[in-house]
Scaffold this active site. Sequence first.
Site, PDB file in Angstrom:
ATOM      1  N   CYS A  13       0.840  -1.205   0.000  1.00  0.00           N
ATOM      2  CA  CYS A  13       0.000   0.000   0.000  1.00  0.00           C
ATOM      3  C   CYS A  13       0.877   1.257   0.000  1.00  0.00           C
ATOM      4  CB  CYS A  13      -0.935  -0.024   1.210  1.00  0.00           C
ATOM      5  SG  CYS A  13      -2.165   1.283   1.217  1.00  0.00           S
ATOM      6  N   CYS A  14       1.899   1.290   0.873  1.00  0.00           N
ATOM      7  CA  CYS A  14       2.809   2.451   0.906  1.00  0.00           C
ATOM      8  C   CYS A  14       3.549   2.590  -0.419  1.00  0.00           C
ATOM      9  CB  CYS A  14       3.823   2.308   2.037  1.00  0.00           C
ATOM     10  SG  CYS A  14       3.226   2.814   3.656  1.00  0.00           S
TER      11      CYS A  14
ATOM     12  N   CYS B 277      -3.464   4.205   9.510  1.00  0.00           N
ATOM     13  CA  CYS B 277      -2.207   3.651  10.045  1.00  0.00           C
ATOM     14  C   CYS B 277      -1.596   4.525  11.137  1.00  0.00           C
ATOM     15  CB  CYS B 277      -1.201   3.468   8.916  1.00  0.00           C
ATOM     16  SG  CYS B 277      -1.778   2.379   7.611  1.00  0.00           S
TER      17      CYS B 277
ATOM     18  N   CYS C  28       7.705   4.157   5.796  1.00  0.00           N
ATOM     19  CA  CYS C  28       6.851   3.949   4.625  1.00  0.00           C
ATOM     20  C   CYS C  28       7.654   3.594   3.380  1.00  0.00           C
ATOM     21  CB  CYS C  28       6.020   5.196   4.358  1.00  0.00           C
ATOM     22  SG  CYS C  28       7.003   6.679   4.141  1.00  0.00           S
TER      23      CYS C  28
ATOM     24  N   CYS D 256      -1.016   8.499   7.405  1.00  0.00           N
ATOM     25  CA  CYS D 256      -2.368   8.225   6.923  1.00  0.00           C
ATOM     26  C   CYS D 256      -3.270   7.831   8.095  1.00  0.00           C
ATOM     27  CB  CYS D 256      -2.342   7.096   5.906  1.00  0.00           C
ATOM     28  SG  CYS D 256      -1.477   7.498   4.377  1.00  0.00           S
TER      29      CYS D 256
HETATM   30 FE1  SF4 Z   1      -1.423   2.811   2.913  1.00  0.00          FE
HETATM   31 FE2  SF4 Z   1      -1.117   3.119   5.545  1.00  0.00          FE
HETATM   32 FE3  SF4 Z   1       0.987   3.391   3.889  1.00  0.00          FE
HETATM   33 FE4  SF4 Z   1      -0.965   5.225   3.951  1.00  0.00          FE
HETATM   34  S1  SF4 Z   1       0.487   4.707   5.617  1.00  0.00           S
HETATM   35  S2  SF4 Z   1      -0.022   4.412   2.138  1.00  0.00           S
HETATM   36  S3  SF4 Z   1      -2.802   3.937   4.268  1.00  0.00           S
HETATM   37  S4  SF4 Z   1      -0.195   1.499   4.329  1.00  0.00           S
END
Ligand code: SF4
Length: 242
Positions: free
Chosen positions: A129-130, A215, A238, A212
């Site tokens: 996701c990151c 998280c 991240c 985010c």
């Molecule tokens: Fe995704 Fe969480 Fe990374 Fe944001 S911090 S990009 S929601 S995994």
Amino acid sequence: MTTVDADIRSPRHRDPLDLRHLVESAGRFLHDAPAPEIIRWAAATFGDRLCLTSSMSDALLIHLVSRVKPGIDVLFIDTGYHFPETLGTRDAVRHVHDINLIDVTPTRTVAEQDHDLGPRLFGRNPDLCCHLRKVEPLNQALRPYLAWISGIRHDETTTRTTVKPVEWDPKRQMVKINPIARWTQDDADTYMTDHAILLNPLHHDGYPSIGCAPCTRRVAPGHDPRSGRWAGTAKTECGLHQ
Ligand code: SF4
């Protein structure tokens, strides 16, 4: 993503080897230099092919840099998962400071990512996701530049203790400048008080480190400020600074 001037989108005219030599020499003479001197060198050396990144936790770095280089490009990665307070801070910063704020967005919207990869990817595979929502968009957005400025500091995490004021970013083949790497939290707090720096209001609501929304959790007073990031997992970064 908001576009930047076409004339700085041209291919890099400087050889990465030249840039690496530049990093070596600048790294020596700027090793103990104060932040404004590091920023002045960067602005004089890279001109409009210098940018900075901000998470909109506060406007400290934006204040420091825009005083030296008004109108500088500021990249904000809008992951689609930010707290409303973070987006509000971004909007306020855009109006207060003499900068060119660029919203960097991922290829997919959150809805498209949910459709293609399933919902709540952040809970199942936060590294992916990151990568999709932060790392890859920033890599693309940095392509027109020769150097970028970040606000990371030694005292934030154990992975940042060896960061240098001027260093080579091997993944992106460009120069990375960390002018406040040696600052402590007290240094940052003093600067923000002295200059009435815009601060994300979440800091007053138990969030000393802000990422985010899915998280980031509140942190009890006295605990590690970054312990609310990806809480309950081994993840601490991240991937933007690795
Ligand atoms: Fe995704 Fe969480 Fe990374 Fe944001 S911090 S990009 S929601 S995994």
